[in-house]
Design a protein around this motif. Structure first.
Motif, mmCIF file in Angstrom:
data_model
loop_
_atom_site.group_PDB
_atom_site.id
_atom_site.type_symbol
_atom_site.label_atom_id
_atom_site.label_comp_id
_atom_site.label_asym_id
_atom_site.label_seq_id
_atom_site.Cartn_x
_atom_site.Cartn_y
_atom_site.Cartn_z
ATOM 1 N N HIS A 135 20.400 -24.417 -12.742
ATOM 2 C CA HIS A 135 20.212 -25.884 -12.779
ATOM 3 C C HIS A 135 19.721 -26.321 -11.410
ATOM 4 O O HIS A 135 20.331 -25.982 -10.397
ATOM 5 N N VAL A 136 18.630 -27.088 -11.385
ATOM 6 C CA VAL A 136 18.070 -27.583 -10.132
ATOM 7 C C VAL A 136 17.766 -29.064 -10.288
ATOM 8 O O VAL A 136 17.132 -29.469 -11.271
ATOM 9 N N ALA A 137 18.201 -29.848 -9.329
ATOM 10 C CA ALA A 137 17.915 -31.289 -9.355
ATOM 11 C C ALA A 137 16.467 -31.524 -8.945
ATOM 12 O O ALA A 137 15.956 -30.894 -8.025
ATOM 13 N N SER A 138 15.821 -32.432 -9.661
ATOM 14 C CA SER A 138 14.441 -32.823 -9.352
ATOM 15 C C SER A 138 14.440 -34.335 -9.223
ATOM 16 O O SER A 138 14.096 -35.045 -10.156
ATOM 17 N N ASN A 139 14.859 -34.808 -8.077
ATOM 18 C CA ASN A 139 14.998 -36.248 -7.889
ATOM 19 C C ASN A 139 13.735 -36.844 -7.288
ATOM 20 O O ASN A 139 12.643 -36.423 -7.605
ATOM 21 N N ARG A 140 13.882 -37.801 -6.415
ATOM 22 C CA ARG A 140 12.723 -38.462 -5.812
ATOM 23 C C ARG A 140 12.178 -37.714 -4.597
ATOM 24 O O ARG A 140 11.328 -38.233 -3.890
ATOM 25 N N SER A 141 12.648 -36.517 -4.369
ATOM 26 C CA SER A 141 12.182 -35.727 -3.227
ATOM 27 C C SER A 141 10.840 -35.065 -3.562
ATOM 28 O O SER A 141 10.460 -34.980 -4.726
ATOM 29 N N PRO A 142 10.136 -34.563 -2.548
ATOM 30 C CA PRO A 142 8.860 -33.889 -2.811
ATOM 31 C C PRO A 142 9.055 -32.668 -3.715
ATOM 32 O O PRO A 142 10.113 -32.036 -3.710
ATOM 33 N N HIS A 143 8.001 -32.319 -4.445
ATOM 34 C CA HIS A 143 8.073 -31.174 -5.358
ATOM 35 C C HIS A 143 8.431 -29.887 -4.610
ATOM 36 O O HIS A 143 9.111 -29.024 -5.159
ATOM 37 N N GLU A 144 7.985 -29.776 -3.372
ATOM 38 C CA GLU A 144 8.268 -28.570 -2.593
ATOM 39 C C GLU A 144 9.775 -28.387 -2.387
ATOM 40 O O GLU A 144 10.263 -27.258 -2.340
ATOM 41 N N THR A 145 10.528 -29.470 -2.322
ATOM 42 C CA THR A 145 11.983 -29.383 -2.208
ATOM 43 C C THR A 145 12.567 -28.716 -3.449
ATOM 44 O O THR A 145 13.456 -27.861 -3.357
ATOM 45 N N THR A 146 12.046 -29.087 -4.612
ATOM 46 C CA THR A 146 12.505 -28.487 -5.874
ATOM 47 C C THR A 146 12.126 -27.014 -5.923
ATOM 48 O O THR A 146 12.922 -26.170 -6.334
ATOM 49 N N VAL A 147 10.910 -26.690 -5.499
ATOM 50 C CA VAL A 147 10.466 -25.290 -5.478
ATOM 51 C C VAL A 147 11.394 -24.466 -4.587
ATOM 52 O O VAL A 147 11.848 -23.384 -4.991
ATOM 53 N N ARG A 148 11.693 -24.969 -3.394
ATOM 54 C CA ARG A 148 12.597 -24.238 -2.492
ATOM 55 C C ARG A 148 13.981 -24.046 -3.116
ATOM 56 O O ARG A 148 14.591 -22.990 -2.970
ATOM 57 N N ALA A 149 14.469 -25.050 -3.817
ATOM 58 C CA ALA A 149 15.784 -24.935 -4.467
ATOM 59 C C ALA A 149 15.760 -23.871 -5.562
ATOM 60 O O ALA A 149 16.734 -23.114 -5.708
ATOM 61 N N ILE A 150 14.670 -23.778 -6.301
ATOM 62 C CA ILE A 150 14.559 -22.741 -7.336
ATOM 63 C C ILE A 150 14.513 -21.356 -6.669
ATOM 64 O O ILE A 150 15.209 -20.430 -7.100
ATOM 65 N N LEU A 151 13.681 -21.225 -5.638
ATOM 66 C CA LEU A 151 13.592 -19.933 -4.945
ATOM 67 C C LEU A 151 14.949 -19.485 -4.428
ATOM 68 O O LEU A 151 15.325 -18.309 -4.557
ATOM 69 N N LYS A 152 15.700 -20.399 -3.860
ATOM 70 C CA LYS A 152 17.039 -20.075 -3.376
ATOM 71 C C LYS A 152 17.946 -19.656 -4.530
ATOM 72 O O LYS A 152 18.683 -18.662 -4.441
ATOM 73 N N ALA A 153 17.866 -20.391 -5.641
ATOM 74 C CA ALA A 153 18.731 -20.101 -6.797
ATOM 75 C C ALA A 153 18.428 -18.741 -7.418
ATOM 76 O O ALA A 153 19.329 -18.103 -7.969
ATOM 77 N N ILE A 154 17.176 -18.288 -7.334
ATOM 78 C CA ILE A 154 16.832 -17.002 -7.941
ATOM 79 C C ILE A 154 16.884 -15.853 -6.930
ATOM 80 O O ILE A 154 16.504 -14.727 -7.245
ATOM 81 N N GLY A 155 17.341 -16.176 -5.727
ATOM 82 C CA GLY A 155 17.518 -15.129 -4.728
ATOM 83 C C GLY A 155 16.247 -14.730 -4.021
ATOM 84 O O GLY A 155 16.100 -13.577 -3.567
ATOM 85 N N ARG A 156 15.296 -15.655 -3.896
ATOM 86 C CA ARG A 156 14.015 -15.370 -3.207
ATOM 87 C C ARG A 156 13.866 -16.183 -1.951
ATOM 88 O O ARG A 156 14.232 -17.273 -1.834
#
Length: 180
Positions: free
Chosen positions: A159-180
């Protein structure tokens, strides 16, 4: 003495990564950027459906109905689940279908991009291409959809939040969540 870092809850092992969530959450935009960061191909399931049908999603809804569209969506996503590493953005309703959800959970790493309906309503009013919103208040529709769909999206292991932050913030959160 070295301390080992705990493993992420759902580390990526090379299977397709499938982004799920409500319309407007950024699955396509984030998906393209995530794929680029991972050096993988990106596939937008909605574009694949349109190519297979030879018409837009809005035309499919107009000419046939939502059930017809969902059946085609299920078949296209099943075709995309070929074991090849890639990032796939799905339509908002894809993960609601029991067969599609089971297939994604079995053969891919599902990532739920989540945002409050208020954020999504602001995003979706920028384009008039969403059949479920035609002639309706986007905020009301998105609140109703969230009430039904969020418990299903919550079955995704990430689960990753996609709020009013830049898309790159969401990408970084996904990478962290998948261990990359």
């Amino acid at each position: 003495m070295l301390q080992s870092r705990p493993a992420p809850p759902a580390a990526w092992t090379g299977q397709p990564i499938v982004l799920v969530g409500l319309m407007g959450v950024g699955k396509s935009t984030v998906g393209r950027r995530l794929a680029a960061r991972l050096g993988l191909p990106f596939v937008d399931a909605d574009h694949e459906i349109e190519a297979a049908a030879g018409m837009t999603i809005a035309e499919i809804f107009d000419r046939f109905d939502e059930a017809y569209f969902r059946d085609g969506e299920r078949r296209v996503i099943a075709r995309l689940m070929d074991g090849v590493p890639k990032v796939i953005a799905t339509g908002g309703g894809a993960f609601v279908n029991d067969e599609t959800r089971a297939l994604i959970l079995a053969e891919a790493l599902a990532v739920w991009l989540d945002a409050p309906p208020e954020v999504l309503a602001d995003r979706v009013t920028r384009r008039d291409t969403r059949p479920l919103l035609r002639g309706r208040d986007p905020l009301v529709v998105l609140r109703d959809l969230a009430a039904v769909r969020n418990p299903l999206y919550a079955t995704a292991p990430i689960h990753v939040a996609s709020n009013r932050s830049p898309h790159e913030t969401t990408v970084r959160a996904i990478l962290k969540a998948i261990g990359r």
